[in-house]
Write a protein that holds these residues in place. Structure first.
Motif, PDB file in Angstrom:
ATOM      1  N   LYS A 190       0.867  -1.140   0.081  1.00  0.00           N
ATOM      2  CA  LYS A 190       0.026  -0.103   0.067  1.00  0.00           C
ATOM      3  C   LYS A 190       0.935   1.264   0.005  1.00  0.00           C
ATOM      4  CE  LYS A 190      -0.640  -0.666   5.038  1.00  0.00           C
ATOM      5  NZ  LYS A 190      -1.687  -0.760   5.989  1.00  0.00           N
ATOM      6  N   ILE A 215      -7.114  -6.464   1.604  1.00  0.00           N
ATOM      7  CA  ILE A 215      -7.537  -5.037   1.165  1.00  0.00           C
ATOM      8  C   ILE A 215      -6.487  -4.299   2.045  1.00  0.00           C
ATOM      9  CG2 ILE A 215      -9.351  -3.455   0.655  1.00  0.00           C
ATOM     10  CD1 ILE A 215     -11.141  -5.550  -0.015  1.00  0.00           C
ATOM     11  N   LYS A 250      -9.049   1.084   2.691  1.00  0.00           N
ATOM     12  CA  LYS A 250     -10.005   0.953   1.603  1.00  0.00           C
ATOM     13  C   LYS A 250     -11.055   0.223   2.472  1.00  0.00           C
ATOM     14  CE  LYS A 250      -7.586   0.835  -2.961  1.00  0.00           C
ATOM     15  NZ  LYS A 250      -7.197   0.057  -3.901  1.00  0.00           N
ATOM     16  N   CYS A 287     -13.050   2.572   4.165  1.00  0.00           N
ATOM     17  CA  CYS A 287     -13.976   3.223   3.499  1.00  0.00           C
ATOM     18  C   CYS A 287     -15.075   2.324   3.216  1.00  0.00           C
ATOM     19  CB  CYS A 287     -13.282   3.675   1.998  1.00  0.00           C
ATOM     20  SG  CYS A 287     -12.192   4.769   2.096  1.00  0.00           S
ATOM     21  N   LYS A 288     -14.879   1.175   3.012  1.00  0.00           N
ATOM     22  CA  LYS A 288     -16.084   0.136   2.545  1.00  0.00           C
ATOM     23  C   LYS A 288     -17.150   0.271   3.740  1.00  0.00           C
ATOM     24  CE  LYS A 288     -13.862  -3.576  -0.126  1.00  0.00           C
ATOM     25  NZ  LYS A 288     -14.708  -3.375  -1.333  1.00  0.00           N
TER      26      LYS A 288
END
Ligand code: SF4
Length: 679
Positions: free
Chosen positions: A447, A472, A476, A479-480
């Motif tokens: 990342k 992931i 992220k 954010c999900k």
């Protein structure tokens, strides 16, 4: 072969390194000569920073605990839906503050900012904290009260030019090896005076002018003693005190009784050694104090930190090059996680949640009008609330309290009482094994983002390989979760998150990814043309005048008695890092140091008929562990030392969870213990 420049994942030094990549595999790490911090060097952990990344134990897919108690594989939408529905249900039934979030000193600034935002904007609770609570919470309070800012005052490069370096509660070559090297250079190349105050013989001891061995838990006494000697001999810096400080008369009156005789009776430090230390420190043109968890992890942690700050102000050794107070931050991004407001009482940049103007600023930016306005629960308070059934849900990102927290049996009971536990990590940690949902996150090599090292330096990390398996990036995942609850978290990249941080966080105001691409920046950096800040408090303290905060010596929470007749203290080893989640997956690091041990002085061992290498049991009022004895003259009589990395003989089963009343940091560094031979 692609070589990707990034920042080491282990300690707070923040060394620059390259990752060698072959077909989405990292096959090696090597040092960056351009790194301001490491200048072409790495310690052994840096050379092996990549070893764990492709390890077969990596979590590969989300896991949900079934009704039979076993984990089953799940897809991302199912796991995210379960998390959001369960956490909101718990809040509907029990109130907003019935859940808490633990952020991570291993994750990036951008991820910590989002975890802070998730707790506050989305779930409307200030119950957000991270492991700084367990290492430097006392620094945050102690240095804020005295100087107005809690970070390391100087830069790593300044160590080499200091005339005197006083190290206490830091085994620097083991914990911060590259800073340890700079200190050795200061002694070898520049004849710096090194004063060590520590109950154990350290690798640095052979370079020291003086090594004062104090009884654990007596730091306020010897620091007050040094100040007593300085004032009695008129060695203090009157001009600096008059011009820049307040509260000197109170300090003078408190330290008056700490004569060398009195201090020796408390600490065991010989009177002439204390006088020598006071003489050298106060007469040096530049003097740095370096400390770490040996100072902070006490029920008097805040008092200890204040005493270090008092000593620096008393001698004018602050606010100039090569002079200051330097708390060494342990993890790669513990400084950044604090800066980002992953703390229960402040937003990013240490802006108080109780200040209506600050709250209004964040509400306006985040387009809401109901941010919580009372400080939330600390890590330690959250565990206690779970134990008493008053906390129902917990979301842990990249932390492992089942090894890192004190009194592990209590922690396990607390976590088992939760109605819902989420753990986001890269391996099935001891904490993840207790979770209801486990989310597979990405390592630092998968990342983009930034870490802020111990000297306030904001450093880029870069993506070297694509996320492995079905993992992931942490940002992220967050954010999900926010998006599934209707929040418009449409960040395309960590750079966009940094732009929001910069807008809301004055000490980061001059930062952006373009600048960081070619350079690192030390905060405070107040505008785009500001070069960053090498050392703090130059012409005035962050709080205006420096404030002497005199304190009296208090006993530790637990002292030896007839049954538990020794003092136990804990610490780190060169080869391992924290809960060993990553270093135990490195063949080389594990090979060098595969087992736990307890250090015991020759005389204590002889008295108990304990031989070197023998299996022994160490017990405290909280539990017992079995491990090998290491009989040595490197530790004072009456004291045991155990490294805290090993789950198989977890030192934190033994440690005391009594807290500093202000900082809520546990007293890891001293408790009463006994040692028994196995029959
Ligand atoms: Fe990594 Fe710290 Fe070693 Fe540097 S000193 S290589 S940051 S572990």
């Amino acid at each position: 072969m692609p070589q990707i420049l990034t920042t080491c994942i282990y300690c707070g030094c923040g060394c620059g390194l390259y990752l060698n990549v072959v077909k989405n595999n990292i096959i090696g790490s090597f040092p960056s000569s351009e790194s301001e911090v490491s200048q072409g060097s790495l310690c052994v952990k840096g050379w092996h920073a990549h070893d764990f990344i492709n390890h077969p134990d990596r979590l590969k897919t989300p896991l949900i605990r079934s009704s039979n108690g076993e984990f089953r594989q799940a897809d991302w939408p199912e796991a995210i839906n379960l998390i959001t529905s369960k956490l909101t249900q718990l809040q509907d039934e029990n109130g907003k503050d019935s859940i808490a979030f633990f952020s991570s000193a291993k994750c990036t600034n951008e991820e910590n900012f989002l975890m802070m935002k998730l707790a506050r904007q989305v779930f409307k609770t200030n119950n957000i904290d991270h492991c700084a609570r367990l290492c430097h919470a006392s620094t945050v309070l102690g240095l804020s009260a005295t100087f107005g800012s809690a970070a390391m005052t100087n830069s790593i490069s300044e160590f080499e030019n200091a005339e005197c370096i006083l190290i206490t509660g830091s085994n620097t070559t083991e914990q911060h090896p590259l800073i340890g090297s700079r200190i050795i250079k200061a002694v070898k190349n520049n004849n710096a005076h090194l004063i060590i105050v520590d109950p154990r013989e350290l690798r640095l001891s052979k370079f020291a002018t003086l090594h004062l061995k104090q009884k654990p838990g007596t730091d306020v006494a010897w620091l007050n003693g040094i100040m007593h000697i300085i004032i009695s001999n008129n060695w203090h810096d009157k001009e600096f005190i008059n011009k820049r400080c307040e509260g000197f008369d109170e300090l003078k009156s408190i330290v008056a009784k700490y004569t060398p005789e009195y201090v020796e009776s408390i600490t065991g430090i010989r009177q002439d050694d204390l006088v020598n230390a006071a003489n050298i420190y106060s007469k040096s043109k530049s003097a740095m104090i370096v400390y770490s968890m040996g100072i902070t992890q006490h029920t008097t942690g805040v008092d200890n930190v204040k005493s270090c700050a008092n000593l620096a102000m008393l001698t004018g050794n602050i606010g100039k090059l090569y002079s200051g107070v330097n708390p060494l931050r342990g993890q790669n991004n513990v400084q950044g996680a604090c800066d980002m407001g992953a703390l229960p009482n402040v937003y990013s940049g240490y802006q108080k949640v109780t200040d209506p103007d600050i709250k209004n600023k964040f509400e306006t930016k985040w387009n809401i009008n109901n941010l919580p306005s009372d400080a939330g629960l600390s890590v330690t308070a959250a565990i206690n609330m779970a134990y008493s059934n008053n906390l129902k849900g917990l979301y842990i990102m990249g932390e492992n309290p089942m090894v890192s927290d004190p009194n592990i049996n209590h922690v396990k009971q607390a976590l088992n009482k939760l109605e819902f536990l989420v753990v986001q990590d890269i391996f099935m940690s001891e904490t993840a094994e207790l979770a209801d949902v486990v989310l597979p996150a990405c390592s630092f090599a998968e990342k983009e983002g930034t870490f802020t090292n111990t000297e306030r330096r904001i450093l880029k990390i870069r993506k070297a390989i694509e996320p492995l398996h079905n993992s992931i990036e942490d940002w992220k995942i967050l954010c999900k979760i926010a998006k599934s609850l209707g929040y418009n978290w449409d960040y395309d990249s960590p750079s966009e998150i940094m732009d929001e941080i910069v807008e809301l966080t004055p000490i980061y105001s001059g930062v952006n990814y373009n600048r960081l691409e070619n350079d690192s920046i030390q905060w405070p950096c107040t505008d785009i043309n500001h070069p960053g800040t090498k050392f703090l408090h130059k012409d005035k303290f962050s709080k205006g005048k420096g404030s002497f905060q005199p304190v009296d010596y208090k006993l530790p929470d637990e002292i030896p008695d007839n049954e538990y007749d020794l003092i136990l203290t804990t610490g780190r080893l060169y080869w391992h890092f924290h809960t060993r989640t990553m270093t135990s997956r490195s063949h080389i690091l594990e090979r060098e140091s595969p087992h736990c041990f307890v250090e015991i002085n020759y005389n204590d061992a002889k008295l108990r008929n304990i031989k070197d290498g023998q299996d022994v049991k160490v017990c405290t009022k909280r539990g017992e562990i079995t491990l090998k004895a290491k009989v040595t003259d490197k530790i004072l009589e009456g004291i045991l030392f155990i490294p805290f990395h090993f789950v198989e003989a977890a030192a934190n089963i033994l440690t005391n969870d009594a807290l500093d009343p202000q900082a809520e940091i546990p007293e890891y560094k001293t408790c009463a213990a006994k040692i028994l031979t196995l029959t």
